[in-house]
Design an enzyme around this catalytic site. Structure first.
Site, PDB file in Angstrom:
ATOM      1  N   CYS A  55       0.856  -1.182   0.000  1.00  0.00           N
ATOM      2  CA  CYS A  55       0.000   0.000   0.000  1.00  0.00           C
ATOM      3  C   CYS A  55       0.894   1.234   0.000  1.00  0.00           C
ATOM      4  O   CYS A  55       2.119   1.134   0.105  1.00  0.00           O
ATOM      5  CB  CYS A  55      -0.907   0.003   1.233  1.00  0.00           C
ATOM      6  SG  CYS A  55      -0.022   0.229   2.790  1.00  0.00           S
ATOM      7  N   HIS A  81       5.407  -5.924   8.353  1.00  0.00           N
ATOM      8  CA  HIS A  81       5.134  -7.261   8.868  1.00  0.00           C
ATOM      9  C   HIS A  81       5.306  -8.290   7.765  1.00  0.00           C
ATOM     10  O   HIS A  81       4.349  -8.944   7.329  1.00  0.00           O
ATOM     11  CB  HIS A  81       3.723  -7.315   9.469  1.00  0.00           C
ATOM     12  CG  HIS A  81       3.648  -6.670  10.807  1.00  0.00           C
ATOM     13  ND1 HIS A  81       2.469  -6.208  11.366  1.00  0.00           N
ATOM     14  CD2 HIS A  81       4.618  -6.381  11.708  1.00  0.00           C
ATOM     15  CE1 HIS A  81       2.717  -5.689  12.548  1.00  0.00           C
ATOM     16  NE2 HIS A  81       4.005  -5.784  12.779  1.00  0.00           N
ATOM     17  N   HIS A 108      -1.415  -4.596  18.451  1.00  0.00           N
ATOM     18  CA  HIS A 108      -0.821  -4.121  17.194  1.00  0.00           C
ATOM     19  C   HIS A 108      -0.125  -2.777  17.421  1.00  0.00           C
ATOM     20  O   HIS A 108      -0.653  -1.908  18.131  1.00  0.00           O
ATOM     21  CB  HIS A 108      -1.901  -3.968  16.123  1.00  0.00           C
ATOM     22  CG  HIS A 108      -1.362  -3.852  14.733  1.00  0.00           C
ATOM     23  ND1 HIS A 108      -0.882  -2.666  14.227  1.00  0.00           N
ATOM     24  CD2 HIS A 108      -1.229  -4.764  13.731  1.00  0.00           C
ATOM     25  CE1 HIS A 108      -0.478  -2.854  12.980  1.00  0.00           C
ATOM     26  NE2 HIS A 108      -0.676  -4.119  12.653  1.00  0.00           N
ATOM     27  N   GLU A 132       0.189  -0.205  15.596  1.00  0.00           N
ATOM     28  CA  GLU A 132      -0.588   0.965  15.156  1.00  0.00           C
ATOM     29  C   GLU A 132      -1.555   1.407  16.243  1.00  0.00           C
ATOM     30  O   GLU A 132      -1.678   2.603  16.539  1.00  0.00           O
ATOM     31  CB  GLU A 132      -1.363   0.635  13.876  1.00  0.00           C
ATOM     32  CG  GLU A 132      -2.198   1.819  13.370  1.00  0.00           C
ATOM     33  CD  GLU A 132      -3.038   1.484  12.156  1.00  0.00           C
ATOM     34  OE1 GLU A 132      -4.164   2.000  12.049  1.00  0.00           O
ATOM     35  OE2 GLU A 132      -2.566   0.691  11.301  1.00  0.00           O
ATOM     36  N   THR A 171      -6.420   1.207  10.673  1.00  0.00           N
ATOM     37  CA  THR A 171      -6.527   1.368   9.210  1.00  0.00           C
ATOM     38  C   THR A 171      -6.789   0.058   8.481  1.00  0.00           C
ATOM     39  O   THR A 171      -7.360   0.054   7.391  1.00  0.00           O
ATOM     40  CB  THR A 171      -5.244   1.997   8.650  1.00  0.00           C
ATOM     41  OG1 THR A 171      -4.116   1.218   9.042  1.00  0.00           O
ATOM     42  CG2 THR A 171      -5.071   3.427   9.132  1.00  0.00           C
ATOM     43  N   ASN A 221      -3.470  -7.070   8.151  1.00  0.00           N
ATOM     44  CA  ASN A 221      -4.319  -6.956   6.958  1.00  0.00           C
ATOM     45  C   ASN A 221      -4.275  -8.217   6.109  1.00  0.00           C
ATOM     46  O   ASN A 221      -5.252  -8.605   5.482  1.00  0.00           O
ATOM     47  CB  ASN A 221      -3.935  -5.721   6.139  1.00  0.00           C
ATOM     48  CG  ASN A 221      -2.570  -5.833   5.505  1.00  0.00           C
ATOM     49  OD1 ASN A 221      -2.425  -6.349   4.396  1.00  0.00           O
ATOM     50  ND2 ASN A 221      -1.537  -5.355   6.193  1.00  0.00           N
ATOM     51  N   SER A 265       1.735  -5.481   3.138  1.00  0.00           N
ATOM     52  CA  SER A 265       3.159  -5.558   3.470  1.00  0.00           C
ATOM     53  C   SER A 265       3.882  -6.628   2.647  1.00  0.00           C
ATOM     54  O   SER A 265       4.944  -7.094   3.030  1.00  0.00           O
ATOM     55  CB  SER A 265       3.329  -5.851   4.966  1.00  0.00           C
ATOM     56  OG  SER A 265       2.613  -7.016   5.331  1.00  0.00           O
TER      57      SER A 265
END
Length: 663
Positions: A12, A40, A123, A125, A167, A225, A266
């Site tokens: 991304c 990751h 996580h 984030e 996100t 993700n 990732s």
């Protein structure tokens, strides 16, 4: 067997930006330590480790001489403070979408609010976002967990409830959480912070899974993700979740007709290509190695169309164009101006025979058997996607102003022309737009028209943000007596305003020169670079008083250095009074010639002997530096000195009145 790869598979925007930052620093010889794995994906982390990149878990572990990279997941404010307190250089690669959540949480959280954060509490984030919360915060991973935590939270009805998400949170689960929160919270504010790329990737994965017999999800096992993509695909069809091509088992693809491939944010492109290659090899083993005559004949008549994207192989490079093989009967060529915008570039320095390049078909001539192609137009399309991403993320773009038109300027970035209105082009409305021509600039994207492929940007927004950073830094460091270099921004009748970099200070007219001046323009002009010092600070009203005149330039200091009592010098009469005449010794310093010291004989008034502007020789008879008084005498230098009458006798020392006070 057919293999289909999702369009949005792979890196991304935020991850790509972080990896590119690390690679750029490595190329510049910088020693890099990432605060946690940069992404990751263990394969990518190992590859960077082979280039010398260290992974640390805490700021305190940073080796001397290393620069820390904050990964795309972001960190809490406390981490920035630790880095600054320890004077450790760092590069912030936090994803712009994550930064946006930081700002939202910091702005809207407080003692009277409750932040509900959808995501994995372990996580990085989420840990970073929680660090920006100023009040209560609950982290949950599902609608059920949200119900349980809200039910046990006291006084939630008295608080403003802020709902946001990691996100990479599941879009479907988020939808359920939003519906529950709407019914369960009276004072609710919802911020849909799931990354657009995440939404698109999850939607594409589900649609591809519905059309496939089996899905391959490529990504790190610890990637949030990637795991969610695998969960989405498993709910639709058979799914295998792998980190690389080596983990694929060919047995899984027996009697399979359609294979779908997607990858987490990732996952590097080279891993996706390896997986795709393995599947292509599987297909090839089930097909005839050689094409039939009919297939080869059909391939030779393959045609292409305008606006089509093709992969071409360079066959020849000349100064004006590049010849390419596009796999058809056409002779492909790329004119110089369709390959690069740099008129000074040399094609032989940019491309070599045998190189593969992506091109766009511009014009096909089947009669002559030629096809004109363009790299520049294809780059512009890719560049426009970056423009769209920048508009969504608020990222700052670099460009060059190429044209000044009525109402604004055009800047080119990534091969795309962006219009910047005059009101958004400069920090000051007085600045001429022509000064920007051919200058590098930074700007944000305000508006994008996808259909017309047009974008509107703002240089002023970037300048305003940069100035805000400089302003905050200035007020943290400023103190009386500190020296700064600044640019004169404007002049008024009472002083000059100087831009100190983020803050404007004012130097009063009396602080610009030791001599008396009527207007600041006698000393400085707009645009001058001055060295000034801080005389006074008003923090409450954010005002700074500046001084420009230097102690060593003080005329009284010059007088002390160059003259003393008993010296004979030539002076200029600047004013006359009833009791004597004032004369200038040096600019800024006047002395008094008392009426009794003008001549040997008695005179009725000084104007009988002297006139303004006249130069005369005098002797310095007294200097009082504390009271700034000087006595001068013409009579002391005269050859004969008759005894003065009582009427003309006067004290030995007189105050040097300002010239404008004399008649």
């Amino acid at each position: 067997m057919a293999v289909h790869v999702a369009k949005s598979a792979g890196f991304c925007f935020g991850v790509k930006q972080a990896v590119e930052m690390v690679e750029q620093q490595l190329q510049g010889g910088v020693k890099i330590a990432t605060l946690g794995p940069i992404i990751h994906n263990p394969i990518m982390v190992d590859r960077l480790a082979q280039q010398g990149v260290l992974v640390i878990d805490d700021v305190a572990q940073t080796p001397a001489g290393y620069t820390v990279v904050i990964r795309s997941h972001g960190v809490a404010p406390s981490v920035y403070r630790q880095l600054e307190e320890k004077n450790i250089p760092y590069i912030d690669a936090t994803c712009p979408f994550v930064k946006k959540i930081h700002r939202l949480v910091e702005e809207h959280s407080g003692q009277d609010s409750l932040v509900l954060l959808a995501g994995d509490p372990a996580h990085p984030e989420i840990r970073g976002i929680v660090g920006y919360c100023k009040g209560d915060c609950l982290v949950f991973q599902s609608e059920q967990e949200l119900r349980e935590k809200l039910h046990s939270f006291p006084d939630r009805g008295a608080k403003t409830v802020i709902l946001a998400a990691q996100t990479t949170f599941s879009v479907k689960e988020w939808t359920k959480c939003v519906e529950f929160a709407k019914n369960g919270c009276t004072n609710l504010r919802i911020f849909d912070t799931i990354c657009i790329a995440t939404m698109l990737r999850q939607k594409e994965a589900e649609e591809l899974a519905k059309a496939s017999d089996i899905m391959i999800v490529v990504g790190g096992q610890n990637s949030s993700n990637s795991t969610k993509l695998a969960d989405i695909c498993r709910a639709v069809c058979k799914t295998v979740f792998v980190q690389n091509a080596d983990q694929l088992s060919l047995e899984d693809f027996a009697r399979i007709r359609i294979v779908g491939i997607t990858a987490g944010a990732s996952t590097p492109a080279f891993i996706i290509k390896e997986v795709q290659k393995v599947m292509s090899d599987v297909i090839n083993t089930n097909q005839t190695d050689e094409l039939s005559f009919e297939e080869m004949l059909e391939q030779s008549f393959k045609t292409i169309y305008s606006k089509e994207k093709v992969t071409a192989v360079v066959t020849n490079v000349s100064p004006n164009e590049i010849a390419v093989d596009i796999g058809t009967k056409h002779a492909g060529y790329v004119p110089f101006n369709e390959f690069t915008e740099d008129p000074n570039a040399k094609l032989e320095d940019l491309v070599k025979v045998g190189d593969e390049i992506e091109l766009m078909v511009m014009r096909v001539n089947d009669v002559e058997g030629t096809a004109m192609l363009s790299k520049k137009r294809l780059d512009a399309i890719a560049g426009f996607e970056k423009i769209v991403e920048a508009e969504e993320s608020g990222a700052v773009l670099d460009g060059v102003v190429v044209d000044v038109v009525k109402g604004g300027v055009f800047a080119v970035t990534n091969g795309v022309r962006v219009f910047i209105p005059a009101s958004q082009a400069t920090a000051s409305r007085n600045q001429q737009l022509e000064t920007l021509l051919k200058q590098p600039v930074q700007f944000t994207i305000l508006e994008v028209n996808r259909q017309r492929r047009r974008a509107v940007g703002s240089i002023r927004a970037v300048l305003k943000e940069q100035r805000k950073v400089l302003e905050d830094k200035f007020w943290e460091e400023v103190e009386v007596g500190k020296h700064y270099k600044g640019t004169v921004k404007s002049l008024t009748s009472y002083g000059a305003f100087v831009d100190l970099g983020g803050v404007d200070g004012m130097a009063h007219i009396s602080d610009l020169s030791w001599s008396r001046i009527k207007h600041p323009s006698e000393v400085v002009s707009v645009g001058d670079l001055l060295e000034v010092y801080v005389r006074d600070i008003d923090r409450e009203n954010k005002k700074v008083s500046l001084g420009y005149k230097k102690t060593e330039d003080n005329p009284w200091e010059v007088l002390k250095r160059d003259h003393q009592v008993g010296d004979s010098i030539k002076v200029k009469v600047v004013s006359l009074t009833s009791f004597g005449a004032f004369a200038q010794l040096i600019p800024g310093v006047d002395g008094l010639i008392h009426i009794s010291q003008i001549a040997n004989e008695r005179i009725n008034k000084p104007s009988d002997v002297l006139s303004v502007g006249q130069e005369v020789d005098v002797k310095i008879t007294d200097i009082d530096f504390d009271k700034k008084r000087i006595s001068l005498s013409i009579r002391a230098l005269l050859a004969t000195e008759p005894e003065a009458t009582a009427d003309n006798e006067a004290p030995a020392v007189y105050e040097a009145a300002p010239p404008e006070a004399a008649e």
